[in-house]
Design a protein around this motif. Sequence first.
Motif, PDB file in Angstrom:
ATOM      1  N   GLN A  98       0.797  -1.221   0.000  1.00 38.07           N
ATOM      2  CA  GLN A  98       0.000   0.000   0.000  1.00 38.07           C
ATOM      3  C   GLN A  98       0.832   1.275   0.000  1.00 38.07           C
ATOM      4  OE1 GLN A  98      -2.629   0.285   3.367  1.00 38.07           O
ATOM      5  NE2 GLN A  98      -3.995   1.724   2.348  1.00 38.07           N
ATOM      6  N   GLU A  99       2.026   1.201   0.564  1.00 44.85           N
ATOM      7  CA  GLU A  99       2.819   2.412   0.782  1.00 44.85           C
ATOM      8  C   GLU A  99       3.384   2.981  -0.510  1.00 44.85           C
ATOM      9  OE1 GLU A  99       6.624   3.888   3.503  1.00 44.85           O
ATOM     10  OE2 GLU A  99       5.905   1.828   3.664  1.00 44.85           O
ATOM     11  N   ASN A 100       3.316   4.304  -0.635  1.00 49.87           N
ATOM     12  CA  ASN A 100       3.919   5.016  -1.754  1.00 49.87           C
ATOM     13  C   ASN A 100       5.356   5.354  -1.370  1.00 49.87           C
ATOM     14  OD1 ASN A 100       4.796   6.881  -3.666  1.00 49.87           O
ATOM     15  ND2 ASN A 100       2.832   7.924  -3.805  1.00 49.87           N
ATOM     16  N   LYS A 101       6.324   4.676  -1.975  1.00 46.05           N
ATOM     17  CA  LYS A 101       7.730   4.893  -1.663  1.00 46.05           C
ATOM     18  C   LYS A 101       8.398   5.639  -2.812  1.00 46.05           C
ATOM     19  CE  LYS A 101       8.037   0.761   1.259  1.00 46.05           C
ATOM     20  NZ  LYS A 101       8.672  -0.565   1.465  1.00 46.05           N
TER      21      LYS A 101
ATOM     22  N   TYR B 175       5.454  -1.397  -4.353  1.00 44.00           N
ATOM     23  CA  TYR B 175       6.172  -2.670  -4.309  1.00 44.00           C
ATOM     24  C   TYR B 175       5.219  -3.817  -3.979  1.00 44.00           C
ATOM     25  CZ  TYR B 175      10.368   0.212  -4.306  1.00 44.00           C
ATOM     26  OH  TYR B 175      11.352   1.108  -4.653  1.00 44.00           O
ATOM     27  N   GLY B 176       5.644  -5.006  -4.345  1.00 45.01           N
ATOM     28  CA  GLY B 176       4.868  -6.199  -4.037  1.00 45.01           C
ATOM     29  C   GLY B 176       5.712  -7.432  -4.217  1.00 45.01           C
TER      30      GLY B 176
ATOM     31  N   LYS C 297       8.408  -4.029  -8.498  1.00 47.07           N
ATOM     32  CA  LYS C 297       7.978  -2.641  -8.321  1.00 47.07           C
ATOM     33  C   LYS C 297       7.373  -2.112  -9.610  1.00 47.07           C
ATOM     34  CE  LYS C 297      12.512  -0.645  -9.452  1.00 47.07           C
ATOM     35  NZ  LYS C 297      13.622   0.197  -8.986  1.00 47.07           N
ATOM     36  N   THR C 298       6.528  -1.093  -9.440  1.00 48.97           N
ATOM     37  CA  THR C 298       5.940  -0.381 -10.565  1.00 48.97           C
ATOM     38  C   THR C 298       5.604   1.022 -10.098  1.00 48.97           C
ATOM     39  OG1 THR C 298       4.257  -0.502 -12.308  1.00 48.97           O
ATOM     40  CG2 THR C 298       3.545  -1.061 -10.078  1.00 48.97           C
ATOM     41  N   LYS C 299       5.225   1.889 -11.016  1.00 45.19           N
ATOM     42  CA  LYS C 299       4.831   3.239 -10.615  1.00 45.19           C
ATOM     43  C   LYS C 299       3.620   3.178  -9.697  1.00 45.19           C
ATOM     44  CE  LYS C 299       6.682   5.885 -14.497  1.00 45.19           C
ATOM     45  NZ  LYS C 299       6.380   6.750 -15.661  1.00 45.19           N
TER      46      LYS C 299
END
Length: 221
Positions: free
Chosen positions: A173-176, A181-182, A191-193
């Motif tokens: 859920q976190e915007n890094k 990420y997953g 990872k993706t945007k």
Amino acid sequence: SDLIKELDKINGIERYRISSIEPNLITNEIISLVKKSNKFMPHFHIPLQSGSDYILGKMRRRYQTKLYSDLIKNISKEIKNVCIGADVIVGFPGESEKEFIKTFNFIKSLPISYLHVFSYSERENTDAIKLKNKVSPLIKKERSKKLRILSKKLERQFYQKHLKQTRNVLFEQENKEGMLYGFTDNYIKVKTKYNDKICKTTQKVFLNQIDKDGIINIKII
């Protein structure tokens, strides 16, 4: 195995991972259940601690390297694309350079995907604290570093094997810093945007390439 069967029946939970079960307790039935299950991921984390039978004996582990080796090879053969992680302890009393090299080479000989490396530290009221031939902090640090480098190599090899594949990813859920990420079913970090619409959802993705940070950049299908 009974617990795995019951967990598999529960509605509303999509993913389970089997972590830190002693190798002598993983039966063929458990491997078969994971293989057939849609909820138990193709991922095991199995403590090794040492690749030296001498050190395993001093640790009073209930297994030796042959059992561990046979188990890892069997899981790898039975479950396609499986990820297998291992715990390793460096610097247990009596671990000579020769015994450490045994551990290093033993890990390299197996289809292990990554390591969690720990340095032995003394605990009060344990038999191990009375053992002789202590390993110095400096040597523990050096051995730990060698195994962490090996872990990175093993992980990269595992990731490379799965490039250009399609896998299911559960996103976090976190915007890094603009990235989301997953992990794939078989524990590859991707990872993706950032896109809040796919947070906490499972998506089918194409594993594109490994970036400089060692994480795979993906394309959502």
